[in-house]
Write an enzyme that holds these catalytic residues in place. Structure first.
Site, PDB file in Angstrom:
ATOM      1  N   VAL A   1     -14.876  -2.055  -0.950  1.00  0.00           N
ATOM      2  CA  VAL A   1     -15.904  -2.819  -0.249  1.00  0.00           C
ATOM      3  C   VAL A   1     -17.310  -2.380  -0.670  1.00  0.00           C
ATOM      4  O   VAL A   1     -18.211  -3.233  -0.788  1.00  0.00           O
ATOM      5  CB  VAL A   1     -15.688  -2.737   1.284  1.00  0.00           C
ATOM      6  CG1 VAL A   1     -15.967  -1.348   1.828  1.00  0.00           C
ATOM      7  CG2 VAL A   1     -16.498  -3.783   1.993  1.00  0.00           C
TER       8      VAL A   1
ATOM      9  N   TYR B   1     -13.204  -9.844   4.038  1.00  0.00           N
ATOM     10  CA  TYR B   1     -11.763 -10.103   4.168  1.00  0.00           C
ATOM     11  C   TYR B   1     -11.402 -10.125   5.651  1.00  0.00           C
ATOM     12  O   TYR B   1     -11.828  -9.245   6.417  1.00  0.00           O
ATOM     13  CB  TYR B   1     -10.940  -9.033   3.454  1.00  0.00           C
ATOM     14  CG  TYR B   1     -11.197  -8.948   1.955  1.00  0.00           C
ATOM     15  CD1 TYR B   1     -11.808  -9.993   1.253  1.00  0.00           C
ATOM     16  CD2 TYR B   1     -10.797  -7.822   1.232  1.00  0.00           C
ATOM     17  CE1 TYR B   1     -12.036  -9.904  -0.112  1.00  0.00           C
ATOM     18  CE2 TYR B   1     -11.017  -7.731  -0.141  1.00  0.00           C
ATOM     19  CZ  TYR B   1     -11.654  -8.769  -0.809  1.00  0.00           C
ATOM     20  OH  TYR B   1     -11.872  -8.672  -2.153  1.00  0.00           O
ATOM     21  N   GLY B   2     -10.592 -11.138   6.037  1.00  0.00           N
ATOM     22  CA  GLY B   2     -10.215 -11.288   7.448  1.00  0.00           C
ATOM     23  C   GLY B   2     -11.431 -11.700   8.260  1.00  0.00           C
ATOM     24  O   GLY B   2     -12.332 -12.375   7.755  1.00  0.00           O
ATOM     25  N   ASP B   3     -11.481 -11.252   9.528  1.00  0.00           N
ATOM     26  CA  ASP B   3     -12.617 -11.646  10.385  1.00  0.00           C
ATOM     27  C   ASP B   3     -13.792 -10.669  10.281  1.00  0.00           C
ATOM     28  O   ASP B   3     -14.819 -10.855  10.936  1.00  0.00           O
ATOM     29  CB  ASP B   3     -12.168 -11.806  11.852  1.00  0.00           C
ATOM     30  CG  ASP B   3     -11.665 -10.496  12.457  1.00  0.00           C
ATOM     31  OD1 ASP B   3     -11.772  -9.435  11.794  1.00  0.00           O
ATOM     32  OD2 ASP B   3     -11.150 -10.534  13.593  1.00  0.00           O
TER      33      ASP B   3
ATOM     34  N   TYR C   1       0.641   4.186  -2.565  1.00  0.00           N
ATOM     35  CA  TYR C   1      -0.391   5.225  -2.411  1.00  0.00           C
ATOM     36  C   TYR C   1      -0.089   6.077  -1.183  1.00  0.00           C
ATOM     37  O   TYR C   1      -0.049   7.311  -1.266  1.00  0.00           O
ATOM     38  CB  TYR C   1      -1.747   4.545  -2.274  1.00  0.00           C
ATOM     39  CG  TYR C   1      -2.933   5.480  -2.244  1.00  0.00           C
ATOM     40  CD1 TYR C   1      -3.238   6.294  -3.328  1.00  0.00           C
ATOM     41  CD2 TYR C   1      -3.783   5.521  -1.136  1.00  0.00           C
ATOM     42  CE1 TYR C   1      -4.343   7.139  -3.305  1.00  0.00           C
ATOM     43  CE2 TYR C   1      -4.885   6.357  -1.111  1.00  0.00           C
ATOM     44  CZ  TYR C   1      -5.164   7.158  -2.198  1.00  0.00           C
ATOM     45  OH  TYR C   1      -6.258   7.986  -2.173  1.00  0.00           O
ATOM     46  N   ASP C   2       0.145   5.405  -0.055  1.00  0.00           N
ATOM     47  CA  ASP C   2       0.323   6.138   1.214  1.00  0.00           C
ATOM     48  C   ASP C   2       1.509   7.097   1.133  1.00  0.00           C
ATOM     49  O   ASP C   2       1.406   8.262   1.521  1.00  0.00           O
ATOM     50  CB  ASP C   2       0.556   5.158   2.371  1.00  0.00           C
ATOM     51  CG  ASP C   2      -0.555   4.144   2.530  1.00  0.00           C
ATOM     52  OD1 ASP C   2      -1.451   4.098   1.665  1.00  0.00           O
ATOM     53  OD2 ASP C   2      -0.532   3.381   3.509  1.00  0.00           O
TER      54      ASP C   2
ATOM     55  N   ARG D   1       0.817  -1.220   0.000  1.00  0.00           N
ATOM     56  CA  ARG D   1       0.000   0.000   0.000  1.00  0.00           C
ATOM     57  C   ARG D   1       0.849   1.268   0.000  1.00  0.00           C
ATOM     58  O   ARG D   1       0.327   2.370  -0.170  1.00  0.00           O
ATOM     59  CB  ARG D   1      -0.901   0.050   1.257  1.00  0.00           C
ATOM     60  CG  ARG D   1      -1.949  -1.030   1.310  1.00  0.00           C
ATOM     61  CD  ARG D   1      -2.720  -0.955   2.628  1.00  0.00           C
ATOM     62  NE  ARG D   1      -3.884  -0.121   2.546  1.00  0.00           N
ATOM     63  CZ  ARG D   1      -5.134  -0.565   2.394  1.00  0.00           C
ATOM     64  NH1 ARG D   1      -5.379  -1.849   2.301  1.00  0.00           N
ATOM     65  NH2 ARG D   1      -6.147   0.267   2.333  1.00  0.00           N
TER      66      ARG D   1
ATOM     67  N   PHE E   1     -19.640  -5.275  -2.345  1.00  0.00           N
ATOM     68  CA  PHE E   1     -20.788  -5.839  -1.623  1.00  0.00           C
ATOM     69  C   PHE E   1     -22.088  -5.579  -2.389  1.00  0.00           C
ATOM     70  O   PHE E   1     -22.954  -6.452  -2.465  1.00  0.00           O
ATOM     71  CB  PHE E   1     -20.893  -5.255  -0.211  1.00  0.00           C
ATOM     72  CG  PHE E   1     -19.884  -5.805   0.781  1.00  0.00           C
ATOM     73  CD1 PHE E   1     -18.854  -6.642   0.373  1.00  0.00           C
ATOM     74  CD2 PHE E   1     -19.982  -5.489   2.139  1.00  0.00           C
ATOM     75  CE1 PHE E   1     -17.921  -7.137   1.293  1.00  0.00           C
ATOM     76  CE2 PHE E   1     -19.062  -5.990   3.065  1.00  0.00           C
ATOM     77  CZ  PHE E   1     -18.026  -6.797   2.641  1.00  0.00           C
TER      78      PHE E   1
END
Ligand code: UDP
Length: 314
Positions: free
Chosen positions: A191, A208-210, A149-150, A146, A195
Site C-alpha cells: 500500500v 482495496y475493499g471498503d 508466507y504465514d 497468503r 499510493f
C-alpha cells in the site's frame, strides 16, 4: 584495536535488511550479506560494496551453503515479504522459511553464533485479538494464498525454538509489522509504494475493499534499530517490533494526498482473499525489555519516503 564482531545477514540486499547493514556498519560491526536477488536489489547495497567492513555473497540460502571464518551473529532475514512478491514466488517463500531457516540455524550452531529470525505480524493472520500481543496464537488460513508466507514464518519460529530447546542455540525471534521508507520497491504492490506512486503520477488511488481495514506503519530506521536492539539484548522473543499508531486505508490515502499535494481520486477495488481486517502491535515487551519505541511519526517518515521516491524514479 578490538577485533570487530561479524554479523551474517541473509536477504541483505532487501529493503529492511539493507538498512540494518547500514546501522551495523555504523555501530562498528563487520557484515557479510547474502542474497539471491529474487526480490532484493543490488542498488540497496551498492553504497556498501567498497566498504572494507562489508562483504557480499550471492547465495540462495534455501540450498546448503558454507561461509568460512568467524561469525558472531546470524540474522535470517531472507524472504519475499510483500503479498505480491510472495504470491509470485510461493515455493521459494516456503523454502526460504523452511530450508533457509534450517540451513542458517545449522550455521549458527556450528559457529556458536547468536541467531535471529525475522518473523512477521502475519503469524497472527486475520487477528481476533486487537492489538496483537506476542502471546496471541493467531488466526491463519493454512490453505489460503497468503499461507505460503504465514506458514513459512510460523514454521521458521517453530524450527528456531526447536534449535533453542534441543541444541541450546541462543535464538531470537522478532515479529515485524508493516514497515516503510526509502529503498522500498515501488512495484512491490504494497500500500505505501502503491499510493505514493499513484499520487506522484496523478493516477487514481486504489483502495482495496471498503478501505476500513487498518494497518500500523513503522519507519524503516526505527524498525531496523528495534531489531538490532533485540539482537544485542538478552531477550529471545518472540517480540513485536512495529509502530502502534493505527490508520485505516482511507485515512492513509488522505495523508499521502495531503503530503504529495496530489488531486487523485480514490477508486475501490476488490479486497484480496484473507486480507487481515486489522493490525496493530502491542509493543509493551519491546518498550519494557528492550527500551525501544518508534520515534518517527507517519507524516515525517512519509515525507522522507516521498522525497526518496521522487529522487529515485524506478
Ligand atoms: N491495499 C490497498 N490498496 C493498494 C494496496 C494495498 O488498499 O493499492 C491494502 C491491502 O488490501 C491491505 C493494506 O492495504 O489491507 C496493506 O497492504 P500491504 O500489501 O501493504 O501489506 P499487508 O499488511 O497486507 O501485508
Amino acid at each position: 584495536m578490538a577485533v570487530k564482531k561479524v554479523v551474517l545477514m541473509t536477504g541483505g540486499a532487501g529493503f529492511l535488511p539493507s538498512h540494518m547493514c547500514d546501522q551495523l556498519i555504523a555501530q562498528g560491526y563487520k557484515v557479510i550479506a547474502l542474497d539471491n536477488f529474487i526480490t532484493g536489489k543490488k542498488a540497496n547495497i551498492a553504497h556498501l560494496l567498497n566498504d572494507k567492513n562489508f562483504t557480499f555473497i550471492k547465495q540462495d540460502v534455501s540450498k546448503p551453503f558454507k561461509v568460512a571464518g568467524r561469525i558472531d551473529y546470524v540474522m535470517h532475514c531472507a524472504s519475499p515479504a510483500s503479498p505480491i512478491d510472495y504470491l509470485n514466488h510461493p515455493v521459494e517463500t516456503l523454502l526460504v522459511g523452511s530450508h533457509g531457516t534450517y540451513n542458517t540455524l545449522e550455521l549458527a550452531k556450528a559457529k556458536k553464533a547468536v541467531f535471529l529470525v525475522t518473523s512477521t505480524s502475519e503469524v497472527y493472520g486475520d487477528p481476533m485479538v486487537h492489538p496483537q500481543k506476542e502471546t496471541y496464537w493467531g488466526n491463519v488460513n493454512p490453505v489460503g494464498p497468503r499461507s505460503v508466507y504465514d506458514e513459512a514464518k510460523r514454521y521458521a519460529e517453530a524450527m528456531t525454538m526447536a534449535y533453542r530447546r534441543t541444541f541450546k542455540v541462543d535464538t531470537k525471534i522478532v515479529r515485524i509489522f508493516n514497515t516503510y521508507g526509502p529503498r522500498m520497491n515501488i512495484n512491490d504492490g504494497r500500500v505505501v509504494p502503491n499510493f505514493i506512486d499513484q499520487a506522484l503520477k496523478g493516477r487514481p488511488i486504489t483502495i482495496y475493499g471498503d478501505g476500513k481495514q487498518t494497518r500500523s506503519f513503522c519507519y524503516v530506521a526505527d524498525e531496523a534499530a528495534g531489531i538490532l536492539k533485540l539482537l544485542f539484548s538478552k531477550e529471545s522473543g518472540p517480540i513485536n517490533i512495529g509502530n502502534p499508531h493505527e490508520f485505516n486505508m482511507i485515512e492513509f490515502a488522505k495523508i499521502v494526498l495531503e503530503l504529495t499535494g496530489a488531486k487523485s481520486k480514490l477508486v475501490y477495488e476488490p479486497l484480496p482473499q484473507d486480507d487481515p481486517k486489522q493490525r496493530k502491535p502491542d509493543i509493551t515487551l519491546a518498550r519494557t525489555r528492550l527500551g525501544w519505541e518508534p520515534r518517527v511519526e507517519l507524516k515525517e517518515g512519509l515525507t522522507r519516503t516521498i522525497a526518496w521516491f521522487k529522487e529515485n524514479k524506478q
